[in-house]
Design an enzyme around this catalytic site. Structure first.
Site, PDB file in Angstrom:
ATOM      1  CB  ALA A   1      -0.077  21.107  87.053  1.00 48.47           C
TER       2      ALA A   1
ATOM      3  N   GLY B   1       3.499  22.631  83.330  1.00 49.34           N
ATOM      4  CA  GLY B   1       4.189  21.631  83.684  1.00 49.34           C
ATOM      5  C   GLY B   1       4.451  20.438  82.630  1.00 49.34           C
TER       6      GLY B   1
ATOM      7  CD  GLU C   1       3.264  27.563  84.401  1.00 49.66           C
ATOM      8  OE1 GLU C   1       3.707  28.623  83.681  1.00 49.66           O
ATOM      9  OE2 GLU C   1       3.739  26.364  84.563  1.00 49.66           O
TER      10      GLU C   1
HETATM   11  N1  DAK Z   1      -5.400  20.824  83.360  1.00 49.86           N
HETATM   12  C1  DAK Z   1      -6.823  20.225  83.295  1.00 49.86           C
HETATM   13  N2  DAK Z   1      -7.530  19.874  82.320  1.00 49.86           N
HETATM   14  C2  DAK Z   1      -7.130  20.294  81.088  1.00 49.86           C
HETATM   15  C3  DAK Z   1      -5.975  20.927  81.034  1.00 49.86           C
HETATM   16  C4  DAK Z   1      -5.126  21.211  82.277  1.00 49.86           C
HETATM   17  N3  DAK Z   1      -3.957  21.828  82.158  1.00 49.86           N
HETATM   18  N4  DAK Z   1      -5.649  21.605  79.754  1.00 49.86           N
HETATM   19  C5  DAK Z   1      -6.691  20.919  78.949  1.00 49.86           C
HETATM   20  N5  DAK Z   1      -7.498  20.287  79.839  1.00 49.86           N
HETATM   21  C6  DAK Z   1      -8.764  19.697  79.442  1.00 49.86           C
HETATM   22  C7  DAK Z   1      -9.891  20.892  79.300  1.00 49.86           C
HETATM   23  O1  DAK Z   1     -10.391  21.219  80.483  1.00 49.86           O
HETATM   24  C8  DAK Z   1     -10.944  20.107  78.197  1.00 49.86           C
HETATM   25  O2  DAK Z   1     -11.445  19.497  79.191  1.00 49.86           O
HETATM   26  P1  DAK Z   1     -13.175  19.071  79.078  1.00 49.86           P
HETATM   27  O3  DAK Z   1     -13.820  20.409  79.344  1.00 49.86           O
HETATM   28  O4  DAK Z   1     -13.211  18.544  77.629  1.00 49.86           O
HETATM   29  O5  DAK Z   1     -13.632  18.067  79.924  1.00 49.86           O
HETATM   30  C9  DAK Z   1     -10.093  19.222  77.669  1.00 49.86           C
HETATM   31  O6  DAK Z   1      -8.698  19.116  78.473  1.00 49.86           O
HETATM   32  C10 DAK Z   1      -9.719  19.717  76.095  1.00 49.86           C
HETATM   33  O7  DAK Z   1      -9.305  20.943  76.188  1.00 49.86           O
HETATM   34  P2  DAK Z   1      -9.918  22.314  75.461  1.00 49.86           P
HETATM   35  O8  DAK Z   1     -11.213  21.937  75.331  1.00 49.86           O
HETATM   36  O9  DAK Z   1      -9.515  23.484  76.243  1.00 49.86           O
HETATM   37  O10 DAK Z   1      -8.863  22.220  74.150  1.00 49.86           O
HETATM   38  P3  DAK Z   1      -8.703  23.370  73.176  1.00 49.86           P
HETATM   39  O11 DAK Z   1      -7.910  22.796  71.711  1.00 49.86           O
HETATM   40  O12 DAK Z   1      -9.725  24.096  73.052  1.00 49.86           O
HETATM   41  O13 DAK Z   1      -7.471  24.226  73.790  1.00 49.86           O
HETATM   42  C11 DAK Z   1      -5.334  24.303  74.957  1.00 49.86           C
HETATM   43  C12 DAK Z   1      -6.269  23.282  73.782  1.00 49.86           C
HETATM   44  C13 DAK Z   1      -4.151  23.363  75.503  1.00 49.86           C
HETATM   45  C14 DAK Z   1      -5.066  25.809  74.651  1.00 49.86           C
HETATM   46  C15 DAK Z   1      -6.328  24.767  76.355  1.00 49.86           C
HETATM   47  O14 DAK Z   1      -6.821  23.537  76.964  1.00 49.86           O
HETATM   48  C16 DAK Z   1      -5.731  25.170  77.535  1.00 49.86           C
HETATM   49  O15 DAK Z   1      -5.325  26.547  77.549  1.00 49.86           O
HETATM   50  N6  DAK Z   1      -5.164  24.465  78.561  1.00 49.86           N
HETATM   51  C17 DAK Z   1      -4.775  24.940  79.707  1.00 49.86           C
HETATM   52  C18 DAK Z   1      -3.155  25.266  79.768  1.00 49.86           C
HETATM   53  C19 DAK Z   1      -2.684  25.686  80.791  1.00 49.86           C
HETATM   54  O16 DAK Z   1      -3.001  26.679  81.125  1.00 49.86           O
HETATM   55  N7  DAK Z   1      -1.852  24.734  81.330  1.00 49.86           N
HETATM   56  C20 DAK Z   1      -1.640  24.693  82.754  1.00 49.86           C
HETATM   57  C21 DAK Z   1      -0.444  25.522  82.796  1.00 49.86           C
HETATM   58  S1  DAK Z   1      -0.081  26.087  84.567  1.00 49.86           S
HETATM   59  C22 DAK Z   1       2.009  23.747  91.027  1.00 49.86           C
HETATM   60  C23 DAK Z   1       3.173  23.175  90.293  1.00 49.86           C
HETATM   61  C24 DAK Z   1       2.898  23.144  89.047  1.00 49.86           C
HETATM   62  C25 DAK Z   1       1.893  23.920  88.527  1.00 49.86           C
HETATM   63  C26 DAK Z   1       0.672  24.243  89.083  1.00 49.86           C
HETATM   64  C27 DAK Z   1       1.030  24.229  90.526  1.00 49.86           C
HETATM   65  N8  DAK Z   1       2.132  23.532  92.609  1.00 49.86           N
HETATM   66  C28 DAK Z   1       3.321  22.923  93.114  1.00 49.86           C
HETATM   67  C29 DAK Z   1       1.176  24.031  93.285  1.00 49.86           C
HETATM   68  C30 DAK Z   1       1.914  23.960  87.203  1.00 49.86           C
HETATM   69  C31 DAK Z   1       1.232  24.607  86.611  1.00 49.86           C
HETATM   70  C32 DAK Z   1       0.620  24.513  85.226  1.00 49.86           C
HETATM   71  O17 DAK Z   1       1.110  23.757  84.309  1.00 49.86           O
END
Ligand code: DAK
Length: 259
Positions: A66, A111, A134
Site C-alpha cells: 500500500a 498489499g 507491515e
Molecule cells: N509506498 C510508497 N512508496 C513506495 C513504496 C510504498 N509501499 N515502496 C517503495 N516506494 C517508493 C520509494 O519511496 C521510492 O520513492 P522515491 O524516494 O524515489 O520518491 C521508490 O518507490 C523506489 O523505492 P526505493 O528507493 O526504496 O527502492 P529500493 O530498491 O531501494 O528498495 C524496496 C525497494 C521494495 C525494498 C523498498 O522500496 C521498500 O522497502 N519499500 C517498502 C516496502 C513496504 O514496506 N511496503 C509496505 C508494506 S505495508 C491498510 C491496509 C493495507 C496496508 C496498510 C494499511 N489500511 C487498511 C489502513 C498495507 C500496508 C503495506 O502494504
C-alpha cells in the site's frame, strides 16, 4: 472509467492489467485501489474474457505495498474504513468468475503480496520477492494478508513471515505453496497467459463454479460441501455438460459455449 494507474490490453480474450506506478514501485494508492475496484466490479464482468493477468510496470516490482506516504496519519476509524474498502476490492478479485493470475515480476510486499494472494494463481519471475513487512511500520496487514497467507502456506510459516517481516524469494515461495510456477524473469506474463489459455479450453460454467466452490471452503458460515452439491447440480444441467459428454463419446474436442 478512464484508468490513470492501470494499463489495460486485451490479447486473444485475455485482459492484461499492468499496475503502472513504476516510480513508486507500483504502490497501491487510493486512486489505484479505486481503479481496481471499478475494473473488477464493473469492467471485467461486462467483458467476455478468458481470464485476467495482473502484473506490475517495470522490472523491479509487482506491487511494493500500500502507498505508505498516503496511509500515514490514518486513525482507527479511517484505518478500519480503508481496510474494509480494500477487503471488498480484493474479494471482488477473488470472486471473479474467470481466472485471475498474478504475474509477479518483482517485489510483492504488503498489499502487493495480499493482491497476489487474492488472485486465483500466481506465476513468479525468478527475481520476485514476497513478504508482509507491515510490522516494520508498526501495523498489521490490512488487505487480508493475515488470513490468506495461512490458507496458502499454513499457520506456522505464515506466523513466522508475518512476525519477522522476512522476505522470501520466488523459489522459497514456490516451495511453500505460495506461488504456482517460477519462470525466468520476463516470462511471467506469457506463462500466466498460457495457464489461462488452458482453462479456456474447459467448460466456462464449470470454471466459474470451481472458483465459487473453492472460495466457499474459506467463507465463514458456508458449508463448502453443500455448495459443491448445489454447484454440481447446476453444472449438470448446462449445455456445456451436454457438449462435453457428447464430445467425449464422439472422440472429438468439445466446443463449449458457456451456457
Ligand atoms: N509506498 C510508497 N512508496 C513506495 C513504496 C510504498 N509501499 N515502496 C517503495 N516506494 C517508493 C520509494 O519511496 C521510492 O520513492 P522515491 O524516494 O524515489 O520518491 C521508490 O518507490 C523506489 O523505492 P526505493 O528507493 O526504496 O527502492 P529500493 O530498491 O531501494 O528498495 C524496496 C525497494 C521494495 C525494498 C523498498 O522500496 C521498500 O522497502 N519499500 C517498502 C516496502 C513496504 O514496506 N511496503 C509496505 C508494506 S505495508 C491498510 C491496509 C493495507 C496496508 C496498510 C494499511 N489500511 C487498511 C489502513 C498495507 C500496508 C503495506 O502494504
Amino acid at each position: 472509467m478512464d484508468y490513470s494507474n492501470l494499463l489495460l490490453a486485451e490479447e486473444d480474450g485475455i485482459l492484461i492489467v499492468t499496475i503502472n506506478r513504476e516510480k513508486a514501485l507500483n504502490a497501491l494508492n487510493t486512486q489505484t485501489m479505486l481503479e481496481l475496484k471499478h475494473l473488477f466490479t464493473e469492467d471485467v464482468p461486462r467483458r467476455s474474457l478468458k481470464g485476467v493477468v495482473l502484473t506490475g510496470a517495470g522490472p523491479k516490482a509487482f506491487v511494493a505495498g500500500a502507498d505508505i506516504k498516503e496511509f500515514m496519519g490514518l486513525g482507527d476509524q479511517g484505518g478500519q474504513e480503508m481496510a474494509q474498502r480494500g477487503h471488498d476490492i480484493f474479494f471482488a478479485v477473488e470472486r471473479c468468475s474467470v481466472p485471475v493470475v498474478a504475474a509477479v515480476n518483482g517485489f510483492a510486499l504488503g498489499g502487493g503480496c495480499e493482491l497476489a494472494m487474492a488472485c486465483h494463481m500466481r506465476v513468479a519471475a525468478a527475481s520476485a520477492r514476497f513478504g508482509q513487512p507491515e510490522v516494520n511500520l508498526g501495523i498489521i496487514p490490512g488487505y487480508g494478508g493475515t488470513q490468506r497467507l495461512i490458507q496458502y502456506i499454513g499457520k506456522s510459516k505464515a506466523m513466522e513471515l508475518l512476525l519477522t517481516a522476512d522476505m522470501i524469494d520466488a523459489k522459497e515461495a514456490h516451495r511453500l505453496g505460495l506461488v504456482n510456477h517460477v519462470v525466468p524473469a520476463g516470462e511471467e506474463v506469457g506463462h500466466a497467459k498460457a495457464l489461462i489459455e488452458k482453462t479456456a479450453t474447459k467448460g466456462p460454467v464449470a470454471i466459474a463454479k470451481i472458483i465459487e466452490t473453492v472460495n466457499a471452503y474459506f467463507a465463514e458460515g458456508t458449508d463448502g460441501f453443500a455448495e459443491e452439491v448445489k454447484a454440481f447440480g447446476e453444472t449438470t444441467r448446462t449445455e456445456d455438460f451436454k457438449e462435453g459428454a457428447s464430445a467425449f463419446t464422439e472422440k472429438r474436442k468439445p466446443n463449449f459455449k458457456g451456457s
